[in-house]
Scaffold this active site. Structure first.
Site, PDB file in Angstrom:
ATOM      1  N   ARG A 282      35.024  37.152  37.561  1.00 58.54           N
ATOM      2  CA  ARG A 282      36.020  36.483  38.489  1.00 58.54           C
ATOM      3  C   ARG A 282      36.511  35.025  37.985  1.00 58.54           C
ATOM      4  O   ARG A 282      35.366  34.518  38.155  1.00 58.54           O
ATOM      5  CB  ARG A 282      35.864  36.942  39.800  1.00 58.54           C
ATOM      6  CG  ARG A 282      36.790  36.035  40.938  1.00 58.54           C
ATOM      7  CD  ARG A 282      36.301  36.120  42.032  1.00 58.54           C
ATOM      8  NE  ARG A 282      37.252  35.746  43.336  1.00 58.54           N
ATOM      9  CZ  ARG A 282      37.230  34.380  43.663  1.00 58.54           C
ATOM     10  NH1 ARG A 282      36.197  33.315  42.936  1.00 58.54           N
ATOM     11  NH2 ARG A 282      37.720  34.160  44.560  1.00 58.54           N
ATOM     12  N   ASP A 284      37.419  31.629  38.945  1.00 57.75           N
ATOM     13  CA  ASP A 284      38.002  31.020  40.331  1.00 57.75           C
ATOM     14  C   ASP A 284      38.958  29.912  40.253  1.00 57.75           C
ATOM     15  O   ASP A 284      38.810  29.136  39.259  1.00 57.75           O
ATOM     16  CB  ASP A 284      36.646  30.625  40.779  1.00 57.75           C
ATOM     17  CG  ASP A 284      36.728  29.969  42.406  1.00 57.75           C
ATOM     18  OD1 ASP A 284      37.261  30.703  43.318  1.00 57.75           O
ATOM     19  OD2 ASP A 284      36.800  28.509  42.408  1.00 57.75           O
ATOM     20  N   GLU A 326      41.842  34.581  39.933  1.00 55.74           N
ATOM     21  CA  GLU A 326      41.965  34.211  41.363  1.00 55.74           C
ATOM     22  C   GLU A 326      42.903  33.116  41.482  1.00 55.74           C
ATOM     23  O   GLU A 326      42.577  31.960  41.189  1.00 55.74           O
ATOM     24  CB  GLU A 326      40.700  33.739  41.925  1.00 55.74           C
ATOM     25  CG  GLU A 326      40.465  33.595  43.524  1.00 55.74           C
ATOM     26  CD  GLU A 326      40.769  32.435  44.186  1.00 55.74           C
ATOM     27  OE1 GLU A 326      41.112  32.096  45.268  1.00 55.74           O
ATOM     28  OE2 GLU A 326      40.468  31.381  43.524  1.00 55.74           O
TER      29      GLU A 326
HETATM   30  C1  GLC Z   1      43.834  27.720  48.289  1.00 59.84           C
HETATM   31  C2  GLC Z   1      43.628  28.079  46.861  1.00 59.84           C
HETATM   32  C3  GLC Z   1      42.826  29.119  46.677  1.00 59.84           C
HETATM   33  C4  GLC Z   1      41.549  29.185  47.475  1.00 59.84           C
HETATM   34  C5  GLC Z   1      41.938  28.871  48.975  1.00 59.84           C
HETATM   35  C6  GLC Z   1      40.695  28.665  49.802  1.00 59.84           C
HETATM   36  O1  GLC Z   1      44.443  28.887  48.722  1.00 59.84           O
HETATM   37  O2  GLC Z   1      44.912  28.254  46.192  1.00 59.84           O
HETATM   38  O3  GLC Z   1      42.333  29.372  45.132  1.00 59.84           O
HETATM   39  O4  GLC Z   1      40.863  30.226  47.611  1.00 59.84           O
HETATM   40  O5  GLC Z   1      42.553  27.621  48.886  1.00 59.84           O
HETATM   41  O6  GLC Z   1      40.732  28.323  51.134  1.00 59.84           O
HETATM   42  C1  GLC Z   2      38.139  29.642  45.447  1.00 61.73           C
HETATM   43  C2  GLC Z   2      37.313  30.549  46.411  1.00 61.73           C
HETATM   44  C3  GLC Z   2      37.203  29.554  47.690  1.00 61.73           C
HETATM   45  C4  GLC Z   2      36.767  28.116  47.502  1.00 61.73           C
HETATM   46  C5  GLC Z   2      37.663  27.802  46.295  1.00 61.73           C
HETATM   47  C6  GLC Z   2      37.168  26.531  45.785  1.00 61.73           C
HETATM   48  O1  GLC Z   2      39.531  29.815  45.929  1.00 61.73           O
HETATM   49  O2  GLC Z   2      37.801  31.600  46.624  1.00 61.73           O
HETATM   50  O3  GLC Z   2      36.182  30.073  48.743  1.00 61.73           O
HETATM   51  O4  GLC Z   2      36.681  27.511  48.504  1.00 61.73           O
HETATM   52  O5  GLC Z   2      37.770  28.604  45.169  1.00 61.73           O
HETATM   53  O6  GLC Z   2      36.178  26.508  44.766  1.00 61.73           O
END
Ligand code: GLC
Ligand code: GLC
Length: 650
Positions: A282, A284, A326
């Site tokens: 995954r 991120d 993601e």
């Molecule tokens: C925003 C980002 C996402 C992240 C999230 C965390 O939506 O686009 O990547 O998971 O913030 O709250």
């Molecule tokens: C991703 C994760 C989220 C985190 C963010 C920054 O969106 O899902 O939990 O806060 O990335 O790393």
């Protein structure tokens, strides 16, 4: 593809390759390298071709791939070959996922291994173990602020534990999903420490600036991800005496992908985890990989090129491994993370379906499917051989990322409708018993998102508190209705740990100074295994949810039309409370399943004429889930409140 320029470079690279590589039997590696090299070269050149050291960087890139191929365990190489043959393996309806925090689910990696039978009991065979790498205590962002990309957090175990877990999972045919946090590192990562110590090489791994000029320029167009806890996108580093780009928290330093060394380091890490036995990685926050002045710094074209290059390289070394993107972004943007082309410009095979998730929550709050219908209608068709990760809840907040045009089509005013949803899920709306919390409130823009466990958001917490059995029943029905959607829509359903037994909000994060500022912790539970035992006791909520999900999962696995070959048709019906779609078999046209969901708490009826060719008006229909015939009176099919059907002809 054969092309002179890239081929000449490849010949040079192979001539100069280190002896420890050239001495090995790398037959499959070279075949794949040859096939992908034109793409690899052109992407690498587009990104880094201007540099004087381009050829050396390319050399290093190829050596990195080769070294990991050499280290790739034989069993995994065999798996690569098997998956090359069975290349649609990840599109199958057989996969059922669950995402979890290792610590909250089982304490540590050994504990997780001891609980593998639990997944098998439920039917889960794909497990996303959220970040387990070393992070500084207190500034870890739930594992997403990594200070060492190869070292496991000693609280959860060792690399050996992980290897054992991976091996045991393989034996049981359970896929392992691990994270690679590609966009940023912790400010305590070795690279950041060296940057702080003044080393130019490592300062170039990040975006650092002496003055506020460039940061101010960026801040004009970049939104804030965590406006309450980390406003702005830059942080002053006292030690370094420079500003550094920190899009997420101030302790998460954004990596600079205009530097090829960063790309190669991260590829190295991806291949390292591929070799530890991860089936799926995954990636991120991929929308953020490229930064450009004057833009939001999300979804930039170069971010896509980086992902294509990572994919092409990973296919050479570990083709059996697939990627999850993601990217929690607008529907027209999300779709691009599958790539521009299924073969020549592939990115990630799997992407989070945040659109569907948010639309489902809209249907819960409004008790109708108007926005859900419009939103899904506007969801672009994805590439072949790409699939969604469909989910109801995850460890993050629920963002209300709908398209304003779709909201308008439902005759809602966008800002007011979003405010209604926040009020609804935080329980401010008078008829709502949801127990969510606001997350990421931004006073400047009025935006907000929502935290809260599934069960608490659908009113179970409130219902149990006041001892209202009917309300408890309704909450359980909603939990099942939402899961019936992610299990039938097309894609891999991803359950969130604890939801399968109706886990409520966990308020204990408020007592933890490191967590209390981040409401997402309210829905990152520690499983109470004694309570989980109640899944075996009829009459309990745990039993009601678990046993029903288990049944749904078992049925899904049997029904081939639930595999994802873009074989879904949305069916528009008169009754606004209903969401209806058909799934069909691409090879056997007579095999089809009609999915009907009723988001109202009252029974609703569906006019069979609305179903067009899907309407089995004169044929008997049976619900696969309950094994019974739905009630039909004259031309009306009746769906109970918060009910769903998976209908097929019998
Ligand atoms: C925003 C980002 C996402 C992240 C999230 C965390 O939506 O686009 O990547 O998971 O913030 O709250
Ligand atoms: C991703 C994760 C989220 C985190 C963010 C920054 O969106 O899902 O939990 O806060 O990335 O790393």
């Amino acid at each position: 593809m054969y092309e002179q320029v890239s081929h000449t470079l490849l010949n040079d690279i192979l001539n100069d390759i280190k002896p420890e590589i050239s001495e090995q039997d790398l037959r499959h590696f070279y075949t794949r390298l040859g096939a992908n090299f034109y793409g690899i070269h052109s992407l690498f050149h587009t990104l880094y071709g201007e540099r004087e050291d381009f050829a050396e960087q390319a050399q290093q890139l190829v050596e990195t791939m080769a070294q990991h191929y050499i280290k790739r365990p034989e069993k995994l190489r065999q798996l690569d070959l098997a998956r090359e043959k069975d290349y649609n393996w990840f599109l199958s309806q057989q996969w059922i996922g669950m995402a979890l925090y290792c610590k909250g689910f089982a304490g540590n990696l050994q504990g997780l291994q001891e609980r593998l039978h639990y997944f098998q009991e439920l039917g889960v065979n794909l497990v996303h173990v959220m970040p387990i790498l070393r992070c500084p205590e207190g500034s870890s962002d739930g594992g997403y602020a990594v200070s060492d990309f190869r070292e496991i957090n000693p609280e959860v175990g060792t690399l050996e534990d992980l290897q054992q877990l991976a091996a045991e999972m393989k034996k049981r045919d359970i896929l392992l999903v691990l994270d690679v946090v590609v966009n940023h590192t912790s400010n305590m990562h070795y690279w950041a420490k060296r940057a702080k110590a003044g080393e130019k090489k490592y300062q170039d791994y990040y975006y650092t600036f002496e003055t506020r000029n460039v940061p101010d320029m960026f801040d004009q167009t970049m939104p804030e991800i965590f406006p309450e806890t980390a406003p702005g996108n830059f942080t002053w580093s006292e030690e370094m005496g420079r500003w550094v780009m920190t899009v997420f928290n101030d302790f998460q330093w954004d990596l600079n992908y205009s530097n090829p060394s960063v790309f190669i380091e991260m590829l190295n890490i991806i291949l390292f985890w591929a070799n530890q036995g991860a089936d799926i990685l995954r990636l991120d926050a991929v929308a953020f990989l490229w930064k450009k002045i004057g833009s939001t710094c999300q979804n930039e074209r170069e971010a896509h090129l980086i992902l294509q290059l990572l994919k092409d390289c990973c296919q050479v070394t570990a083709p059996g491994v697939v990627f999850i993107a993601e990217a929690i972004v607008a529907p027209v943007e999300v779709i691009k993370y599958f790539g521009e082309d299924a073969v020549i410009a592939k990115e990630c095979e799997i992407a989070y379906n945040a659109t569907f998730m948010a639309l489902l929550w809209d249907a819960v709050a409004t008790k109708n499917a108007c926005l859900l219908n419009h939103g899904i209608k506007s969801l672009p068709v994805k590439l072949d051989r790409a699939t969604w990760l469909n989910y109801v809840r995850c460890h993050d907040d629920i963002g209300l990322g709908f398209d304003d045009r779709d909201i308008l089509l439902c005759d809602y005013e966008p800002a007011r409708h979003r405010k209604f949803l926040i009020d609804y899920f935080t329980g401010k709306f008078e008829k709502s018993h949801a127990r969510g919390l606001p997350f990421g409130q931004n006073a400047k823009t009025g935006d907000a998102r929502i935290s809260g466990s599934l069960a608490s958001l659908v009113g179970l917490e409130h219902a149990l508190e006041i001892g209202d059995n009917k309300a408890v029943d309704d909450a359980v029905k909603l939990i099942l209705l939402l899961h019936s959607m992610i299990l039938s829509f097309g894609g891999i359903p991803l359950l969130y740990y604890g939801d399968e037994i109706g886990t409520l909000n966990d308020d204990s994060y408020r007592d933890d100074p490191y967590k209390k500022g981040d409401t997402r912790w309210v829905h990152r539970p520690s499983i109470d295994w004694e309570k989980a035992e109640l899944r075996n006791t009829p009459g309990t909520v745990e039993y009601g949810v678990f046993s029903a999900l288990k049944r749904m999962i078992a049925i899904r696995k049997e029904i081939e039309v639930f595999a994802d070959f873009n074989n879904r048709e949305l069916i528009e019906v008169e009754n606004p409370h209903l969401f209806v779609f058909g799934r069909y078999h691409i090879q056997k046209p007579t095999e089809q399943v009609l999915v009907i969901a009723n988001f109202s708490n009252q029974p609703q009826h569906l006019n069979l004429d609305d179903l067009g060719s899907w309407g089995a008006k004169y044929r008997p229909l049976v619900d696969l889930y309950q094994g019974t015939h739905p009630d039909i009176f004259k031309n009306s099919l009746v769906i109970p409140g918060f009910g769903f059907y998976w209908l097929c002809e019998r």
